[in-house]
Scaffold this motif. Structure first.
Motif, mmCIF file in Angstrom:
data_model
loop_
_atom_site.group_PDB
_atom_site.id
_atom_site.type_symbol
_atom_site.label_atom_id
_atom_site.label_comp_id
_atom_site.label_asym_id
_atom_site.label_seq_id
_atom_site.Cartn_x
_atom_site.Cartn_y
_atom_site.Cartn_z
ATOM 1 N N PRO A 9 30.222 99.015 73.951
ATOM 2 C CA PRO A 9 28.852 99.530 73.981
ATOM 3 C C PRO A 9 28.261 99.424 75.390
ATOM 4 N N LEU A 10 27.278 100.249 75.647
ATOM 5 C CA LEU A 10 26.652 100.296 76.963
ATOM 6 C C LEU A 10 26.090 98.938 77.368
ATOM 7 N N TRP A 11 25.447 98.228 76.442
ATOM 8 C CA TRP A 11 24.842 96.936 76.798
ATOM 9 C C TRP A 11 25.903 95.950 77.280
ATOM 10 N N GLU A 12 27.076 95.988 76.664
ATOM 11 C CA GLU A 12 28.144 95.060 77.040
ATOM 12 C C GLU A 12 28.695 95.407 78.425
ATOM 13 N N TYR A 13 28.907 96.695 78.660
ATOM 14 C CA TYR A 13 29.387 97.144 79.970
ATOM 15 C C TYR A 13 28.369 96.791 81.056
ATOM 16 N N ALA A 14 27.088 97.067 80.806
ATOM 17 C CA ALA A 14 26.043 96.777 81.794
ATOM 18 C C ALA A 14 25.961 95.280 82.086
ATOM 19 N N ALA A 15 26.068 94.462 81.057
ATOM 20 C CA ALA A 15 26.025 93.010 81.249
ATOM 21 C C ALA A 15 27.230 92.530 82.055
ATOM 22 N N HIS A 16 28.412 93.018 81.716
ATOM 23 C CA HIS A 16 29.628 92.635 82.427
ATOM 24 C C HIS A 16 29.543 93.078 83.888
ATOM 25 N N PHE A 17 29.112 94.326 84.101
ATOM 26 C CA PHE A 17 29.000 94.850 85.459
ATOM 27 C C PHE A 17 27.990 94.030 86.266
ATOM 28 N N SER A 18 26.831 93.756 85.689
ATOM 29 C CA SER A 18 25.786 92.989 86.390
ATOM 30 C C SER A 18 26.272 91.599 86.775
ATOM 31 N N HIS A 19 27.016 90.978 85.870
ATOM 32 C CA HIS A 19 27.553 89.648 86.149
ATOM 33 C C HIS A 19 28.503 89.697 87.346
ATOM 34 N N GLU A 20 29.401 90.655 87.328
ATOM 35 C CA GLU A 20 30.363 90.766 88.426
ATOM 36 C C GLU A 20 29.665 91.147 89.736
ATOM 37 N N TYR A 21 28.680 92.009 89.650
ATOM 38 C CA TYR A 21 27.923 92.410 90.842
ATOM 39 C C TYR A 21 27.203 91.209 91.452
ATOM 40 N N ALA A 68 20.741 101.306 76.242
ATOM 41 C CA ALA A 68 21.571 100.368 75.476
ATOM 42 C C ALA A 68 20.826 99.902 74.230
ATOM 43 N N LYS A 69 19.521 99.658 74.351
ATOM 44 C CA LYS A 69 18.724 99.266 73.179
ATOM 45 C C LYS A 69 18.707 100.389 72.152
ATOM 46 N N ALA A 70 18.501 101.616 72.619
ATOM 47 C CA ALA A 70 18.503 102.757 71.702
ATOM 48 C C ALA A 70 19.863 102.913 71.035
ATOM 49 N N GLU A 71 20.933 102.754 71.805
ATOM 50 C CA GLU A 71 22.291 102.851 71.270
ATOM 51 C C GLU A 71 22.502 101.792 70.192
ATOM 52 N N TYR A 72 22.033 100.573 70.457
ATOM 53 C CA TYR A 72 22.186 99.480 69.500
ATOM 54 C C TYR A 72 21.427 99.771 68.210
ATOM 55 N N PHE A 73 20.153 100.143 68.325
ATOM 56 C CA PHE A 73 19.350 100.385 67.132
ATOM 57 C C PHE A 73 19.829 101.613 66.365
ATOM 58 N N ASN A 74 20.326 102.630 67.066
ATOM 59 C CA ASN A 74 20.870 103.794 66.380
ATOM 60 C C ASN A 74 22.143 103.446 65.623
ATOM 61 N N SER A 75 22.913 102.501 66.127
ATOM 62 C CA SER A 75 24.138 102.097 65.432
ATOM 63 C C SER A 75 23.825 101.306 64.173
ATOM 64 N N LYS A 76 22.616 100.762 64.092
ATOM 65 C CA LYS A 76 22.202 99.965 62.929
ATOM 66 C C LYS A 76 21.405 100.781 61.920
ATOM 67 N N SER A 77 21.223 102.081 62.145
ATOM 68 C CA SER A 77 20.337 102.869 61.299
ATOM 69 C C SER A 77 21.035 103.575 60.148
ATOM 70 N N SER A 80 22.992 101.193 55.017
ATOM 71 C CA SER A 80 22.890 99.758 54.714
ATOM 72 C C SER A 80 21.778 99.077 55.519
ATOM 73 N N ALA A 81 21.406 99.623 56.657
ATOM 74 C CA ALA A 81 20.352 99.035 57.484
ATOM 75 C C ALA A 81 18.985 99.277 56.874
ATOM 76 N N ARG A 82 18.844 100.304 56.030
ATOM 77 C CA ARG A 82 17.551 100.617 55.431
ATOM 78 C C ARG A 82 17.283 99.815 54.174
#
Length: 83
Positions: A9-21, A68-77, A80-82
């Motif tokens: 997911p985008l949030w994981e990639y962004a977090a990993h990239f930011s850490h390495e940066y 990334a937040k939108a991607e996360y919440f859309n994956s939960k919609s 079963s999420a309702r």
């Protein structure tokens, strides 16, 4: 070079990239921007990055968090999420 895995997911990639940066203080923002963009998997966000007028690494990362937040919440919609 850091690449977003196909199932990452985008949030994981962004977090990993930011850490390495953060571990590479000699890297400038322009190079980080290009590296982040180059490592993205094909997605709507990648399209936005390539077609945007975002100029700085900070702008890019702020947008990555928003998407990334939108991607996360859309994956939960699913049904079963309702319940």
């Amino acid at each position: 070079m850091i690449w977003q895995r196909e199932d990452e997911p985008l949030w994981e990639y962004a977090a990993h990239f930011s850490h390495e940066y953060s571990r590479c203080p000699e890297t400038n923002d322009r190079a980080a921007y290009g590296a982040f963009k180059s490592g993205l998997q094909s997605s709507h966000f990648r399209y936005l990055v390539h077609s945007s007028n975002w100029r700085t690494y900070d702008e890019l990362m702020k947008q990555a968090v928003i998407h990334a937040k939108a991607e996360y919440f859309n994956s939960k919609s699913g049904p079963s999420a309702r319940q």
